[in-house]
Design a protein around this motif. Structure first.
Motif, short mmCIF file in Angstrom:
data_model
loop_
_atom_site.label_atom_id
_atom_site.label_comp_id
_atom_site.label_asym_id
_atom_site.label_seq_id
_atom_site.Cartn_x
_atom_site.Cartn_y
_atom_site.Cartn_z
N HIS A 97 -0.97 30.73 -21.95
CA HIS A 97 0.42 31.18 -21.57
C HIS A 97 1.21 31.51 -23.03
N CYS A 98 1.70 32.44 -23.02
CA CYS A 98 2.30 33.13 -24.21
C CYS A 98 3.89 33.00 -23.79
N HIS A 99 4.59 32.08 -24.39
CA HIS A 99 5.95 31.96 -23.97
C HIS A 99 6.86 33.01 -24.52
N ASP A 100 6.72 33.83 -25.38
CA ASP A 100 7.39 34.93 -25.91
C ASP A 100 7.27 36.16 -24.87
N CYS A 101 5.84 36.17 -24.28
CA CYS A 101 5.65 37.12 -23.35
C CYS A 101 6.15 36.88 -22.01
N GLY A 102 6.07 35.64 -21.86
CA GLY A 102 6.44 34.95 -20.55
C GLY A 102 5.47 34.93 -19.55
N ILE A 103 4.24 35.36 -19.85
CA ILE A 103 3.14 35.41 -18.90
C ILE A 103 1.96 35.03 -19.47
N CYS A 104 0.80 34.70 -18.63
CA CYS A 104 -0.57 34.33 -19.04
C CYS A 104 -1.37 35.36 -19.75
N ARG A 105 -1.91 35.13 -20.89
CA ARG A 105 -2.83 36.18 -21.20
C ARG A 105 -4.25 35.61 -21.28
N VAL A 106 -5.13 36.50 -21.49
CA VAL A 106 -6.62 36.11 -21.50
C VAL A 106 -7.25 36.54 -22.99
N GLY A 107 -8.34 35.98 -23.25
CA GLY A 107 -8.91 36.32 -24.56
C GLY A 107 -9.05 35.28 -25.54
N GLY A 108 -8.37 33.99 -25.45
CA GLY A 108 -8.32 32.95 -26.20
C GLY A 108 -6.94 33.11 -26.95
N ARG A 109 -6.18 31.94 -27.21
CA ARG A 109 -4.74 31.96 -27.88
C ARG A 109 -5.32 32.25 -29.42
N GLU A 110 -6.25 31.65 -30.06
CA GLU A 110 -6.80 32.03 -31.48
C GLU A 110 -6.99 33.37 -31.92
N ASN A 111 -6.97 34.36 -30.88
CA ASN A 111 -7.51 35.43 -30.96
C ASN A 111 -6.35 36.52 -31.02
N PHE A 112 -4.96 36.06 -30.80
CA PHE A 112 -4.03 36.75 -30.40
C PHE A 112 -3.02 36.32 -31.36
N PHE A 113 -1.86 37.25 -31.43
CA PHE A 113 -0.42 36.89 -31.99
C PHE A 113 0.60 37.68 -31.29
N HIS A 114 1.72 37.18 -31.24
CA HIS A 114 2.84 37.88 -30.58
C HIS A 114 3.73 38.56 -31.62
N CYS A 115 3.71 40.03 -31.29
CA CYS A 115 4.68 40.91 -32.27
C CYS A 115 5.92 40.76 -31.62
N LYS A 116 6.90 40.26 -32.46
CA LYS A 116 8.28 40.15 -32.24
C LYS A 116 8.96 41.64 -31.70
N LYS A 117 8.59 42.53 -32.66
CA LYS A 117 9.42 43.90 -32.29
C LYS A 117 8.70 44.61 -31.19
N CYS A 118 7.26 44.61 -31.20
CA CYS A 118 6.77 45.16 -30.14
C CYS A 118 6.71 44.46 -28.87
N GLY A 119 7.01 43.30 -28.90
CA GLY A 119 7.39 42.49 -27.55
C GLY A 119 5.93 42.09 -26.74
N SER A 120 4.89 41.94 -27.35
CA SER A 120 3.86 41.87 -26.87
C SER A 120 2.85 40.93 -27.78
N CYS A 121 1.56 40.44 -27.12
CA CYS A 121 0.57 39.55 -27.79
C CYS A 121 -0.59 41.06 -28.13
N TYR A 122 -0.88 40.84 -29.47
CA TYR A 122 -1.73 41.89 -29.89
C TYR A 122 -2.91 41.10 -30.87
N SER A 123 -4.30 41.65 -30.87
CA SER A 123 -5.47 41.03 -31.25
C SER A 123 -4.90 40.70 -32.94
N VAL A 124 -5.49 39.39 -33.26
CA VAL A 124 -4.88 39.11 -34.66
C VAL A 124 -5.33 40.39 -35.64
N ALA A 125 -6.65 41.10 -35.24
CA ALA A 125 -6.87 42.21 -36.26
C ALA A 125 -5.78 43.27 -36.52
#
Length: 270
Positions: free
Chosen positions: A112-140
């Motif tokens: 669950h991403c608290h910033d997105c407000g919803i559940c995501r898939v793919g493993g928390r360690e593989n994503f970060f939340h971009c504040k400006k874009c307003g969504s989770c993106y790959s750490v790459a």
């Protein structure tokens, strides 16, 4: 046919991956608060009620509004919880009490991403939340993408499905805009190399621009048109400049792109 569990631990695993729908494997159904009907999941609800609707006027079930679930093992309706209050079955190996979300397939790496407000898939360690874009993106993409405010809060420009909570994979283009990966691939297959939203080039076009250079050099304009100029706007760098007109294309003098459009046409002899 499933066998009856003989111990509490077995009962928690009872029916794992044996129930659900095409979207999720789970041992419960939901009662939609908007229409009071029962569906396997919110996506099943959305597909059923929006089958013939306008894509820009869709009725979506709000996941946080779900209050009641029905156990698929004993058919007991009850308030949202991970464990059935009647038969004790675990209604989902993964459970989020914020999203009222259940799923047995934990190999998806739900979080669950608290910033997105919803559940995501793919493993928390593989994503970060971009504040400006307003969504989770790959750490790459951390410090390696063009930020566009609320870039996922819109419909895919190709298929018009809402991107923010879509089940399909999405891609971030060079310009920072987003669309479904499958829609992007189809666009490239059709030799469309500009973002449908901002018209910037989505891939490195330097080789294509070089070919156009060679074609223009081999195709001189007639004498009457050779020194005619035109004002252009470059879609890639947003530069506005006056250049010599050519029937094949106008080259941006700033970034050397041919992804340009005429904003003031040349005057031709009568």
């Amino acid at each position: 046919m499933e066998m009856e569990a003989s111990s509490p631990n077995q009962r928690l695993r009872f029916g794992k991956m044996g129930f659900g729908c095409q979207h999720y494997r789970r041992r419960c159904r939901i009662r939609a608060p908007c229409c009071n009907e029962v569906f396997p999941c919110r996506h099943c609800h959305n597909e059923a009620v929006n089958l013939l609707s306008n894509p820009f006027d869709r009725h979506e079930l709000v996941r946080q509004d779900v209050k009641q679930v029905i156990c698929s093992v004993c058919d007991t309706e009850q308030p949202v919880a991970q464990v059935c209050s009647n038969c004790g079955v675990n209604m989902g190996e993964y459970f989020c009490k914020i999203c009222n979300f259940f799923d047995d397939d934990t190999e998806k790496g739900q979080f669950h991403c608290h910033d997105c407000g919803i559940c995501r898939v793919g493993g928390r360690e593989n994503f970060f939340h971009c504040k400006k874009c307003g969504s989770c993106y790959s750490v790459a993409l951390r410090d390696n993408h063009t930020c566009v405010e609320n870039s996922m809060q819109h419909h895919c420009p190709i298929c018009y499905e809402y991107l923010f909570d879509s089940l399909k994979d999405t891609t971030v283009m060079k310009c920072g805009h987003t669309m479904h990966c499958e829609c992007y691939d189809e666009m490239i297959k059709r030799d469309k190399y500009c973002c449908p939203i901002c018209s910037k080039s989505v891939i490195d076009m330097s080789r294509a621009w070089k070919r156009i250079d060679e074609e223009i050099e081999a195709t001189p304009m007639p004498e009457d048109y050779r020194y005619k100029k035109v004002w252009i706007l470059c879609n890639d760098c947003n530069d506005t400049t006056e250049v010599y007109f050519h029937i094949i294309g106008q080259k941006c003098s700033h970034c050397k792109s041919y992804n340009t459009r005429t904003i003031a046409p040349p005057e031709f002899p009568q």
